[in-house]
Design an enzyme around this catalytic site. Structure first.
Site, mmCIF file in Angstrom:
data_model
loop_
_atom_site.group_PDB
_atom_site.id
_atom_site.type_symbol
_atom_site.label_atom_id
_atom_site.label_comp_id
_atom_site.label_asym_id
_atom_site.label_seq_id
_atom_site.Cartn_x
_atom_site.Cartn_y
_atom_site.Cartn_z
ATOM 1 N N GLU A 136 0.864 -1.177 0.000
ATOM 2 C CA GLU A 136 0.000 0.000 0.000
ATOM 3 C C GLU A 136 0.906 1.234 0.000
ATOM 4 O OE1 GLU A 136 -2.664 2.569 -0.146
ATOM 5 O OE2 GLU A 136 -3.566 0.575 0.096
ATOM 6 N N THR B 29 -16.539 -5.291 3.854
ATOM 7 C CA THR B 29 -16.017 -4.092 4.489
ATOM 8 C C THR B 29 -17.065 -2.979 4.487
ATOM 9 O OG1 THR B 29 -15.148 -3.220 2.409
ATOM 10 C CG2 THR B 29 -13.703 -4.688 3.670
ATOM 11 N N PHE C 231 -16.654 -0.212 3.083
ATOM 12 C CA PHE C 231 -16.633 0.295 1.717
ATOM 13 C C PHE C 231 -17.589 -0.510 0.836
ATOM 14 C CE2 PHE C 231 -15.095 0.030 -2.632
ATOM 15 C CZ PHE C 231 -14.890 1.365 -2.958
ATOM 16 N N GLU C 232 -17.521 -1.832 0.946
ATOM 17 C CA GLU C 232 -18.390 -2.677 0.128
ATOM 18 C C GLU C 232 -19.848 -2.511 0.528
ATOM 19 O OE1 GLU C 232 -18.933 -7.345 -1.251
ATOM 20 O OE2 GLU C 232 -17.191 -6.748 -0.065
ATOM 21 N N ASP D 5 -8.633 1.629 -7.144
ATOM 22 C CA ASP D 5 -9.160 2.921 -7.588
ATOM 23 C C ASP D 5 -9.672 2.770 -9.017
ATOM 24 O OD1 ASP D 5 -9.575 5.587 -8.409
ATOM 25 O OD2 ASP D 5 -8.006 6.308 -7.062
ATOM 26 N N ASP E 109 5.248 1.135 -4.725
ATOM 27 C CA ASP E 109 4.625 0.793 -6.002
ATOM 28 C C ASP E 109 4.622 -0.724 -6.191
ATOM 29 O OD1 ASP E 109 3.956 0.437 -8.694
ATOM 30 O OD2 ASP E 109 4.997 2.247 -9.330
ATOM 31 N N ASP F 105 -16.486 -2.638 -7.604
ATOM 32 C CA ASP F 105 -17.887 -2.241 -7.609
ATOM 33 C C ASP F 105 -18.199 -1.312 -8.778
ATOM 34 O OD1 ASP F 105 -16.224 -0.307 -6.369
ATOM 35 O OD2 ASP F 105 -17.967 0.676 -5.487
#
Length: 237
Positions: free
Chosen positions: A91, A216, A218-219, A141, A118, A177
């Site tokens: 990350e 999560t 987010f999901e 992203d 990276d 998503d």
């Protein structure tokens, strides 16, 4: 030149991430100060050549790489649920890595190591062909604007590189998503000759949502906003 032959370092002009702020909470800072030196490393600080995962984990076990671990919600839980594997999370967001260290501490996880930098540099310069049993890219992203699509992580050259680093029978697991990005992922992975879809019989080639992948925040928000989650599972042949 095949991805497995790419050993000469070079600076990429287009990357799939942006640098964000590094301000951390007091808990994140404590976890960072306590664990980072032992459990984490900057990509730029790695010795030249292949990563010695056996030495880093002090054991020989299947190696799982998660690219873009975010705040570590999924990463820490999966490492806890799969103690027989060595897990590496990469990350660029420092507070996210610190939060992952905090989650790992809470869960008593000892089979997880962290890298900052990276992922393409890691794969190209520090991971040997056939070294990985699984690569996970969950909700990268989507760079939704068309002019930014070149920044998306899942591109033909990146997938070729990932496939070359998987052991035969190893798995590339993608989830997103964003429907248009999902279609792009499916097209790219299907076209990659080193990979085969593990669920060709399912509608349009999507994999059923694995019950072991944690849901999560987010999901959950994506579900609430009406976005369909697509999983893809491809195997190295």
């Amino acid at each position: 030149m095949n991805a497995s032959d790419q050993q000469v370092p070079h600076r990429r002009t287009v990357v799939s991430y942006v640098q964000r702020g590094e301000r951390m909470t007091s808990g994140q800072q404590r976890a960072w100060d306590r664990y980072w030196t032992e459990l984490g490393s900057e990509i730029s600080s790695l010795p030249e050549g292949p990563l010695d995962a056996t030495a880093w984990f002090d054991r020989d076990a299947p190696l799982v790489l998660e690219i873009g671990s975010g705040m570590g919600e999924t990463t820490a839980q999966l490492a806890a649920d799969q103690p027989a594997a060595n897990h590496v999370a990469i990350e660029v967001y420092k507070p996210g890595l610190a939060q992952l260290l905090l989650r790992a501490e809470t869960l008593g996880v000892d089979n997880l190591r962290l890298l900052r930098g990276d992922a393409v540099v890691l794969l190209r310069e520090h991971i040997e062909p056939g070294a990985l049993s699984e690569v996970r890219i969950f909700f990268p992203d989507p760079w939704p604007k068309k002019r930014h699509h070149k920044r998306r992580l899942v591109q033909p050259d990146t997938v070729e590189l990932i496939a070359s680093r998987l052991v035969h029978g190893g798995v590339l697991h993608l989830a997103t998503d964003w429907s248009q990005y999902a279609e792009q992922m499916l097209e790219i992975c299907t076209a990659q000759g080193m990979l085969r879809n593990l669920h060709p019989e399912s509608p349009d080639g999507w994999a059923p949502r694995p019950p072991w992948r944690p849901v999560t925040k987010f999901e959950q928000r994506a579900h609430e906003e009406g976005r369909v989650i697509h999983d893809l599972l491809f195997e190295r042949v």
